[in-house]
Scaffold this active site. Structure first.
Site, short mmCIF file in Angstrom:
data_model
loop_
_atom_site.label_atom_id
_atom_site.label_comp_id
_atom_site.label_asym_id
_atom_site.label_seq_id
_atom_site.Cartn_x
_atom_site.Cartn_y
_atom_site.Cartn_z
N CYS A 60 -1.54 0.72 7.35
CA CYS A 60 -2.99 0.46 7.46
C CYS A 60 -3.39 -0.78 6.65
CB CYS A 60 -3.80 1.66 7.00
SG CYS A 60 -3.51 3.17 7.96
N ARG A 61 -3.46 -0.63 5.33
CA ARG A 61 -4.03 -1.70 4.50
C ARG A 61 -3.12 -2.91 4.36
NH1 ARG A 61 -5.15 2.19 -0.40
NH2 ARG A 61 -3.25 3.02 0.52
N SER A 62 -1.85 -2.70 3.96
CA SER A 62 -1.02 -3.87 3.68
C SER A 62 -0.66 -4.67 4.94
CB SER A 62 0.21 -3.51 2.84
OG SER A 62 1.07 -2.62 3.50
N CYS A 106 0.87 -1.19 0.00
CA CYS A 106 0.00 0.00 0.00
C CYS A 106 0.90 1.23 0.00
CB CYS A 106 -0.99 -0.03 1.16
SG CYS A 106 -0.24 -0.01 2.80
N ASP A 162 -8.71 3.52 1.20
CA ASP A 162 -7.72 3.82 2.23
C ASP A 162 -8.45 4.29 3.50
OD1 ASP A 162 -5.63 4.66 3.76
OD2 ASP A 162 -4.64 5.79 2.17
N ASN A 188 2.26 1.39 4.38
CA ASN A 188 2.55 0.12 5.09
C ASN A 188 2.20 0.20 6.58
OD1 ASN A 188 5.45 -2.05 5.73
ND2 ASN A 188 3.38 -2.64 5.23
P1 4NP Z 1 -1.83 2.82 4.05
O1 4NP Z 1 -2.52 4.17 4.60
O2 4NP Z 1 -1.25 3.17 2.70
O3 4NP Z 1 -2.99 1.87 3.94
O4 4NP Z 1 -0.80 2.40 5.06
C1 4NP Z 1 -1.86 5.39 4.68
C2 4NP Z 1 -0.86 5.56 5.61
C3 4NP Z 1 -0.23 6.77 5.70
C4 4NP Z 1 -0.56 7.81 4.85
C5 4NP Z 1 -1.56 7.62 3.91
C6 4NP Z 1 -2.20 6.40 3.83
N1 4NP Z 1 0.10 9.05 4.96
O5 4NP Z 1 -0.26 9.97 4.21
O6 4NP Z 1 1.05 9.16 5.76
#
Ligand code: 4NP
Length: 156
Positions: free
Chosen positions: A17-19, A12, A127, A15
């Site tokens: 939340c989703r992955s 993702c 997300d 790294n």
């Molecule tokens: P992820 O979610 O890609 O599912 O881990 C996010 C984590 C951090 C950010 C955006 C989405 N950020 O902008 O820092």
């Protein structure tokens, strides 16, 4: 020739939340099925390298009895395209970034995570970062469906 033992990387943006939830779901489903797989996750961005998952992701996995507090963020690297047999991107932006980083003949098959779910091919995983904790439950449902879809694809 037998298929190389599967090694799955979920990717993702951050790294956190989703992955990591996808990694946890596939580890959990594979353990229930008595299968040993290599499973990991990474981000296309370096924003959260070395950090644990988002507290909302940690609490969501914990609701299903799974502890991901020891996971640490890392960024995708060139070696991932040969170390893994399958790389699943959470959304289209992640997939485009992976395609840009991939060597000319990557060993890994690249696809969207929701391509693993019947009727959801081509969809990006929402997300949950900007929403509330309920969104993480939706993410958990989606990554669990994807994990089951992956195991169903394996030859038996
Ligand atoms: P992820 O979610 O890609 O599912 O881990 C996010 C984590 C951090 C950010 C955006 C989405 N950020 O902008 O820092």
């Amino acid at each position: 020739m037998p298929m190389a033992e599967p090694a799955v990387l979920f990717v993702c943006l951050g790294n956190i939340c989703r992955s990591p939830l996808a990694e946890a779901a596939l580890r959990h489903e594979a353990a229930k099925a008595g299968l040993t797989l290599t499973v990991d996750s990474a981000g296309t961005a370096d924003y959260h390298v070395g950090e644990p998952p988002d507290p909302r992701a940690i609490r969501t996995a914990a609701r299903f009895g799974i502890d991901i507090a020891n996971y640490r963020g890392r960024q995708v690297e060139a070696a991932d395209f040969t170390r893994f047999t399958h790389i699943y991107a959470a959304d289209h932006a992640n997939l485009r970034n992976l395609q840009r980083l991939a060597p000319h003949s990557p060993g890994a098959e690249l696809a969207l995570l929701l391509d693993l779910v019947a009727g959801r091919a081509g969809e990006g995983l929402t997300d949950p970062w900007y929403g509330n904790e309920d969104g993480f439950l939706d993410t958990w449902a989606d990554v669990t469906a994807a994990a089951r879809g992956f195991l169903a694809k394996l030859p038996r």
